[in-house]
Scaffold this motif. Sequence first.
Motif, PDB file in Angstrom:
ATOM      1  N   VAL A  71      -5.372 -18.156   7.140  1.00 45.90           N
ATOM      2  CA  VAL A  71      -4.560 -16.935   7.234  1.00 45.90           C
ATOM      3  C   VAL A  71      -3.138 -17.312   7.653  1.00 45.90           C
ATOM      4  O   VAL A  71      -2.931 -18.052   8.605  1.00 45.90           O
ATOM      5  CB  VAL A  71      -5.175 -15.956   8.254  1.00 45.90           C
ATOM      6  N   GLY A  72      -2.168 -16.787   6.932  1.00 43.97           N
ATOM      7  CA  GLY A  72      -0.766 -17.088   7.199  1.00 43.97           C
ATOM      8  C   GLY A  72      -0.250 -18.251   6.394  1.00 43.97           C
ATOM      9  O   GLY A  72       0.926 -18.272   5.997  1.00 43.97           O
ATOM     10  N   ALA A  73      -1.090 -19.251   6.117  1.00 42.96           N
ATOM     11  CA  ALA A  73      -0.697 -20.389   5.295  1.00 42.96           C
ATOM     12  C   ALA A  73      -0.979 -20.142   3.828  1.00 42.96           C
ATOM     13  O   ALA A  73      -0.311 -20.696   2.951  1.00 42.96           O
ATOM     14  CB  ALA A  73      -1.419 -21.653   5.755  1.00 42.96           C
ATOM     15  N   ASP A  74      -1.975 -19.308   3.527  1.00 43.81           N
ATOM     16  CA  ASP A  74      -2.333 -18.952   2.161  1.00 43.81           C
ATOM     17  C   ASP A  74      -1.663 -17.625   1.818  1.00 43.81           C
ATOM     18  O   ASP A  74      -1.896 -16.621   2.503  1.00 43.81           O
ATOM     19  CB  ASP A  74      -3.848 -18.827   2.038  1.00 43.81           C
ATOM     20  N   PRO A  75      -0.833 -17.581   0.772  1.00 44.32           N
ATOM     21  CA  PRO A  75      -0.144 -16.327   0.445  1.00 44.32           C
ATOM     22  C   PRO A  75      -1.088 -15.180   0.112  1.00 44.32           C
ATOM     23  O   PRO A  75      -0.693 -14.011   0.207  1.00 44.32           O
ATOM     24  CB  PRO A  75       0.723 -16.706  -0.763  1.00 44.32           C
ATOM     25  N   LYS A  76      -2.324 -15.490  -0.261  1.00 46.35           N
ATOM     26  CA  LYS A  76      -3.284 -14.430  -0.544  1.00 46.35           C
ATOM     27  C   LYS A  76      -3.937 -13.888   0.731  1.00 46.35           C
ATOM     28  O   LYS A  76      -4.662 -12.899   0.677  1.00 46.35           O
ATOM     29  CB  LYS A  76      -4.372 -14.948  -1.499  1.00 46.35           C
ATOM     30  N   LEU A  77      -3.652 -14.552   1.851  1.00 48.71           N
ATOM     31  CA  LEU A  77      -4.176 -14.117   3.143  1.00 48.71           C
ATOM     32  C   LEU A  77      -3.022 -13.996   4.143  1.00 48.71           C
ATOM     33  O   LEU A  77      -2.924 -14.756   5.112  1.00 48.71           O
ATOM     34  CB  LEU A  77      -5.224 -15.100   3.667  1.00 48.71           C
ATOM     35  N   PRO A  78      -2.117 -13.035   3.912  1.00 49.98           N
ATOM     36  CA  PRO A  78      -0.957 -12.920   4.800  1.00 49.98           C
ATOM     37  C   PRO A  78      -1.332 -12.388   6.181  1.00 49.98           C
ATOM     38  O   PRO A  78      -2.329 -11.681   6.350  1.00 49.98           O
ATOM     39  CB  PRO A  78      -0.064 -11.912   4.051  1.00 49.98           C
ATOM     40  N   GLU A  79      -0.545 -12.733   7.159  1.00 51.96           N
ATOM     41  CA  GLU A  79      -0.759 -12.217   8.509  1.00 51.96           C
ATOM     42  C   GLU A  79      -0.379 -10.745   8.587  1.00 51.96           C
ATOM     43  O   GLU A  79       0.524 -10.280   7.888  1.00 51.96           O
ATOM     44  CB  GLU A  79       0.059 -13.022   9.519  1.00 51.96           C
ATOM     45  N   GLY A  80      -1.070 -10.019   9.466  1.00 52.65           N
ATOM     46  CA  GLY A  80      -0.737  -8.627   9.741  1.00 52.65           C
ATOM     47  C   GLY A  80      -0.827  -7.711   8.538  1.00 52.65           C
ATOM     48  O   GLY A  80      -0.111  -6.705   8.463  1.00 52.65           O
ATOM     49  N   HIS A  81      -1.735  -7.986   7.613  1.00 53.09           N
ATOM     50  CA  HIS A  81      -1.756  -7.279   6.333  1.00 53.09           C
ATOM     51  C   HIS A  81      -2.947  -6.329   6.205  1.00 53.09           C
ATOM     52  O   HIS A  81      -2.821  -5.253   5.601  1.00 53.09           O
ATOM     53  CB  HIS A  81      -1.794  -8.309   5.200  1.00 53.09           C
ATOM     54  N   PHE A  82      -4.094  -6.672   6.759  1.00 52.47           N
ATOM     55  CA  PHE A  82      -5.331  -5.949   6.473  1.00 52.47           C
ATOM     56  C   PHE A  82      -5.605  -4.876   7.522  1.00 52.47           C
ATOM     57  O   PHE A  82      -5.223  -4.997   8.684  1.00 52.47           O
ATOM     58  CB  PHE A  82      -6.500  -6.932   6.380  1.00 52.47           C
ATOM     59  N   ASP A  83      -6.297  -3.831   7.088  1.00 51.91           N
ATOM     60  CA  ASP A  83      -6.598  -2.699   7.966  1.00 51.91           C
ATOM     61  C   ASP A  83      -7.933  -2.883   8.697  1.00 51.91           C
ATOM     62  O   ASP A  83      -8.058  -2.490   9.862  1.00 51.91           O
ATOM     63  CB  ASP A  83      -6.641  -1.403   7.147  1.00 51.91           C
TER      64      ASP A  83
END
Length: 506
Positions: free
Chosen positions: A372-384
């Motif tokens: 998370v955070g290093a993979d653009p498909k898993l951005p930080e602070g993105h999911f509900d």
Amino acid sequence: MGARRPGRRRRGVRVTGPGDPGRQPADGPRRDRTGRRADGAREGRSGGARRPSRPPVDLPRLVAYEAIAAVHRDDAYANLVLPAMLREEGLTGRDAAFATELTYGTLRHTGTLDAIITDAAGRDVQRIDPPVRDALRIGAYQLLHTRVPAHAAVSSIVDLVRSVGPGATGFANAVLREITTRDHDGWVDKLAPSAETDPIGHLALAYSHPQWIVRAFAEALGGDLGETARLLIEDNERPPVHLCARPGLADPVELADEVGGAPGAFSPYAVYLSGGAPGELPAVAQGRAHVQDEGSQLVANALAGAPLDGPDGRWLDLCAGPGGKAGLLGALAAQRGARLTAVEVAEHRARLVAQATSGLPVTVLNTDGRTVGADPKLPEGHFDRVLVDAPCTGLGSLRRRPESRWRRQPADLPPLTRLQRELLTAALRAVRPGGLVAYVTCSPHTVETHVTVTEAARRCGFPVDFVDARPLLPAGMPGLGDGPTVQLWPHRHGTDAMFLAVLRRG
């Protein structure tokens, strides 16, 4: 006495039909954990050179022996190799049920059976030749835990030993006849430590669990040894099959009527089956339902139903394989206009997730959830909403995996708990401020539950609040404790021992 049915020949062993006195596979093929032959050969009874015939051995007992031998010899999984063997041999009905009982029962009770065999044999069970040892375990289980008459149990296992360990029949006969001198409780009275001076040791031998697991259960149950005993008893029972009727795709009451089951006690999607092969049900084949313990349904539904302020369209399952919880969350997401991202690090398990969520609003990523955070498909602070169904010891599902209690060791805990903390920390980074993270394990061990959650929340670098998980489960559900986390139990709730903690990022 009636005429014996003609024997069949397979892999050098003369095999009598189901219900006759026997057969065995000392020369049988090795299998991997999934039940596939390790030599890559196709299954079948023909082809290849014939070995000399051997004495006939009862087919259900032989299949149980083969499955147990594969577990101990090849590190196989009983729930995978046994169904393959039953299909290969064409065993159904009572014969399949008997082979299944012998396999799972013997594996569950191995610790206590080994202590009894050691005493009856006058030598440590580990010094007995492995094929003979496995046969004796099956014989001891029959004598102490089934209604098979003693003379039939002894005779059938001596026949088995005659095939798998020539020269050991006299020894096996003597050991089994010594075992017949006491029932199970009598052997426990003789061999178990005193319940007053060593209560953990007593429970471990009486209910066939390693001492470290008994100690962990007792700690999680607040030191209540009576309740610990009830849990151990439940662990040794055959577990029911639970189906999940997928929301929007199947109604649980109608599904229960369709499959001859009953609606579940707690999960709004659960259906209980009395047995059979659930994978062959049309509802499962069509994707309207899947096999899933009711406890797993409850914790996934708790995350989906928890009150949430702000946007609610981006959900994440950070450890999704093999796809059961992702299937339920994906069906719920479809009803609510949301979309689920399902992450799985193992490629073959990621394929299983894709199959389990086909047709649902689910995107499967074959990557490490800690990126998370290093993979653009898993951005930080993105999911509900984020689910962390973390890899664990699986101590909460020992009733479904009979051999696992003997495979797991305390040394497994440090690397697992480190991984759990890293995944939960990644989940807390992935969720937006105000969003929710559900941390779930199928283990009640306090190091994997309370310690992991507390440490991850303390180290994550931003405020995290615990949400009381009890109101997120069905009203009136008993034995949920003081909160804010929830521990489900087989003996209290009829589920696997699932742990649930819900956290809100500040």
